[in-house]
Design a protein around this motif. Structure first.
Motif, short mmCIF file in Angstrom:
data_model
loop_
_atom_site.label_atom_id
_atom_site.label_comp_id
_atom_site.label_asym_id
_atom_site.label_seq_id
_atom_site.Cartn_x
_atom_site.Cartn_y
_atom_site.Cartn_z
N ASN A 90 0.84 -1.07 0.14
CA ASN A 90 0.20 -0.06 0.12
C ASN A 90 0.75 1.30 -0.15
OD1 ASN A 90 -2.04 -2.00 0.16
ND2 ASN A 90 -3.04 -0.92 1.97
N SER A 93 2.28 1.61 -3.43
CA SER A 93 1.54 1.99 -4.24
C SER A 93 0.78 3.56 -4.54
CB SER A 93 0.10 1.47 -4.28
OG SER A 93 0.28 -0.13 -4.68
N ALA A 94 1.08 3.95 -2.80
CA ALA A 94 0.58 5.50 -2.89
C ALA A 94 1.66 6.39 -3.31
CB ALA A 94 0.60 5.70 -1.40
N ILE A 97 0.93 6.55 -7.23
CA ILE A 97 -0.61 6.68 -7.23
C ILE A 97 -0.83 7.13 -8.80
CG2 ILE A 97 -0.68 8.90 -6.29
CD1 ILE A 97 -3.21 5.76 -6.11
N ILE A 100 -0.60 4.59 -11.55
CA ILE A 100 -1.80 3.50 -11.29
C ILE A 100 -3.05 3.95 -11.76
CG2 ILE A 100 -2.89 2.21 -9.55
CD1 ILE A 100 -0.15 1.93 -7.91
N ARG A 101 -3.31 5.17 -11.37
CA ARG A 101 -4.57 5.89 -11.94
C ARG A 101 -4.71 5.88 -13.41
NH1 ARG A 101 -4.93 10.49 -7.38
NH2 ARG A 101 -6.00 9.34 -5.66
N THR A 121 -11.52 2.11 -6.00
CA THR A 121 -10.58 2.92 -6.61
C THR A 121 -9.45 2.25 -7.69
OG1 THR A 121 -9.00 2.80 -4.82
CG2 THR A 121 -10.67 4.47 -4.67
N TYR A 123 -6.31 2.37 -7.02
CA TYR A 123 -5.35 2.16 -5.76
C TYR A 123 -5.67 0.86 -5.23
CZ TYR A 123 -3.31 2.59 -1.42
OH TYR A 123 -2.48 2.32 -0.13
N ASN A 127 -3.71 -2.75 -5.70
CA ASN A 127 -3.10 -3.27 -4.56
C ASN A 127 -3.65 -4.89 -4.55
OD1 ASN A 127 -1.79 -1.22 -3.84
ND2 ASN A 127 -3.27 -0.57 -2.17
#
Length: 200
Positions: A90, A93-94, A97, A100-101, A121, A123, A127
């Protein structure tokens, strides 16, 4: 459950550190597994970090007489591992972001509508792909080939049932990328995200 082994495997590839894991196994949990973090001191430099996890009890796996004890361990480990590794995936990934988006902007290409009810989402969807695929990598690196293949195949079927219908493709590409890695998974995270471009 080889919890310390999973914990050390993840901390060899990610910068996050935890001082304690407490895992509660209970039949009351059913499928509602969860993990929560607590810390003492400042958020940036805590004196102590603890992870508290709630996991379903293993009766439904233990009853399967067709599986060896080693395979039962591996299948159950999938439940535990994919809660532990949210603590590492997590934050990574943050930090990535936007990428990923951009790659999962059409969520319907990656998860069914039912899956999106719980993972709404980009995200959250990524994940799930990443945490479960890292479990498959862990299995490949810690189990004999025949046992590992059975455990991984069970995980692929589970992810398809849950509505993540491109998991098999993602998993194959991620394992190919990370096996024999010279850098940590954390360092290779942007490349792991990029493999989604290769999936049709």
């Amino acid at each position: 459950q080889p919890i310390r082994k999973m914990w050390k495997w993840l901390e060899a590839d990610f910068p996050q550190r935890y001082n304690s894991y407490k895992v509660i196994f209970s039949p009351l949990i059913e499928g509602s597994h969860s993990t929560q973090n607590f810390f003492k001191g400042s958020y940036q430099k805590p004196e102590f970090k603890e992870c508290l996890m709630f996991i379903n009890s293993p009766e439904n796996i233990d009853f399967k007489s067709e599986y060896s004890e080693r395979i039962k361990e591996g299948i159950m480990s999938g439940i535990v591992f994919t809660e532990i590794d949210h603590n590492y995936v997590n934050p990574a990934s943050a930090d990535n972001i936007k990428a990923i988006r951009d790659l999962i902007k059409n969520k319907d290409l990656w998860a069914t509508k039912n899956a999106q009810e719980n993972y709404r989402t980009e995200y959250a969807i990524f994940n799930e792909y990443m945490t479960h695929s890292l479990f498959c990598l862990y299995v490949k690196e810690n189990y004999k080939e025949k046992e590992g293949s059975e455990i991984v195949n069970q995980r692929i079927k589970l992810m398809e049932r849950r509505g993540f219908f491109k998991f098999d493709q993602f998993n194959e590409k991620l394992i190919h990328l990370l096996k024999g890695r010279k850098k940590t998974i954390s360092e290779m995270y942007p490349a792991a995200i990029e493999i989604m471009k290769e999936i049709k």
